[in-house]
Scaffold this active site. Sequence first.
Site, PDB file in Angstrom:
ATOM      1  N   GLN A 104     -11.485   6.078   6.936  1.00 22.49           N
ATOM      2  CA  GLN A 104     -11.406   6.524   5.535  1.00 22.49           C
ATOM      3  C   GLN A 104     -10.033   7.115   5.280  1.00 22.49           C
ATOM      4  O   GLN A 104      -9.606   8.042   5.972  1.00 22.49           O
ATOM      5  CB  GLN A 104     -12.497   7.572   5.275  1.00 22.49           C
ATOM      6  CG  GLN A 104     -12.514   8.101   3.853  1.00 22.49           C
ATOM      7  CD  GLN A 104     -13.656   9.099   3.622  1.00 22.49           C
ATOM      8  OE1 GLN A 104     -14.350   9.476   4.566  1.00 22.49           O
ATOM      9  NE2 GLN A 104     -13.837   9.521   2.390  1.00 22.49           N
ATOM     10  N   HIS A 110     -15.856   7.113  -2.260  1.00 20.79           N
ATOM     11  CA  HIS A 110     -15.585   5.960  -3.123  1.00 20.79           C
ATOM     12  C   HIS A 110     -16.254   4.724  -2.565  1.00 20.79           C
ATOM     13  O   HIS A 110     -16.358   4.546  -1.355  1.00 20.79           O
ATOM     14  CB  HIS A 110     -14.081   5.714  -3.285  1.00 20.79           C
ATOM     15  CG  HIS A 110     -13.315   5.643  -2.001  1.00 20.79           C
ATOM     16  ND1 HIS A 110     -12.992   6.769  -1.266  1.00 20.79           N
ATOM     17  CD2 HIS A 110     -12.811   4.602  -1.304  1.00 20.79           C
ATOM     18  CE1 HIS A 110     -12.312   6.414  -0.187  1.00 20.79           C
ATOM     19  NE2 HIS A 110     -12.211   5.106  -0.178  1.00 20.79           N
TER      20      HIS A 110
HETATM   21  P1  5GP Z   1     -10.388   3.998   2.101  1.00 22.45           P
HETATM   22  O1  5GP Z   1      -9.638   3.459   3.275  1.00 22.45           O
HETATM   23  O2  5GP Z   1     -10.317   5.510   2.015  1.00 22.45           O
HETATM   24  O3  5GP Z   1     -11.785   3.477   2.034  1.00 22.45           O
HETATM   25  O4  5GP Z   1      -9.702   3.370   0.831  1.00 22.45           O
HETATM   26  C1  5GP Z   1      -8.840   4.065  -0.013  1.00 22.45           C
HETATM   27  C2  5GP Z   1      -8.361   3.074  -1.058  1.00 22.45           C
HETATM   28  O5  5GP Z   1      -7.668   3.795  -2.051  1.00 22.45           O
HETATM   29  C3  5GP Z   1      -7.410   2.008  -0.515  1.00 22.45           C
HETATM   30  O6  5GP Z   1      -7.955   0.716  -0.764  1.00 22.45           O
HETATM   31  C4  5GP Z   1      -6.125   2.254  -1.289  1.00 22.45           C
HETATM   32  O7  5GP Z   1      -5.455   1.070  -1.637  1.00 22.45           O
HETATM   33  C5  5GP Z   1      -6.602   3.015  -2.506  1.00 22.45           C
HETATM   34  N1  5GP Z   1      -5.622   3.948  -3.045  1.00 22.45           N
HETATM   35  C6  5GP Z   1      -4.879   4.852  -2.360  1.00 22.45           C
HETATM   36  N2  5GP Z   1      -4.097   5.553  -3.188  1.00 22.45           N
HETATM   37  C7  5GP Z   1      -4.368   5.087  -4.435  1.00 22.45           C
HETATM   38  C8  5GP Z   1      -3.868   5.435  -5.724  1.00 22.45           C
HETATM   39  O8  5GP Z   1      -3.012   6.306  -5.906  1.00 22.45           O
HETATM   40  N3  5GP Z   1      -4.372   4.741  -6.786  1.00 22.45           N
HETATM   41  C9  5GP Z   1      -5.316   3.769  -6.628  1.00 22.45           C
HETATM   42  N4  5GP Z   1      -5.742   3.150  -7.742  1.00 22.45           N
HETATM   43  N5  5GP Z   1      -5.801   3.416  -5.423  1.00 22.45           N
HETATM   44  C10 5GP Z   1      -5.334   4.072  -4.344  1.00 22.45           C
END
Ligand code: 5GP
Length: 126
Positions: A104, A110
């Site tokens: 994560q 999310h």
């Molecule tokens: P995780 O790895 O935590 O499941 O996914 C986090 C997601 O957030 C990633 O797919 C990444 O591209 C997205 N993300 C990170 N920073 C931002 C941001 O500032 N804006 C948006 N719209 N997405 C983000």
Amino acid sequence: MPYAYDDDNIFAKILRGEIPNTTVVETEHTLAFEDIRPQAPVHVLVIPKGRYVNFDHFASEASDAELADFNRVVGEVIRKTGVAPEGAEKGYRLLSNAGVDGVQEVPHFHLHVVGGRNLGRMLQPG
Ligand code: 5GP
């Protein structure tokens, strides 16, 4: 162990309006917006507006109204982005990463809604 929420995480900043986002759906309890680094033609993130770290935190402590609203928004995103299955066509994947093993990146719960192409197998061999 209590869940420690970091108010400086990037999605908290988006919710406070400090960082822009491309909104897909917004309700009283939930925000859905485009992922900044999409991994498929459709890649939307759905987040509760409440301070929840991951799915198990959200599932155990969110109100019924928040839980219901979140699920309704996920369904709306699926329909609105056009990935809902139609016969033998289309489809999507929902996933939520949590903690170290889940890799994560952002510590605000999310759900990824991904689709628009064949996504292949669910996981790469470990
Ligand atoms: P995780 O790895 O935590 O499941 O996914 C986090 C997601 O957030 C990633 O797919 C990444 O591209 C997205 N993300 C990170 N920073 C931002 C941001 O500032 N804006 C948006 N719209 N997405 C983000």
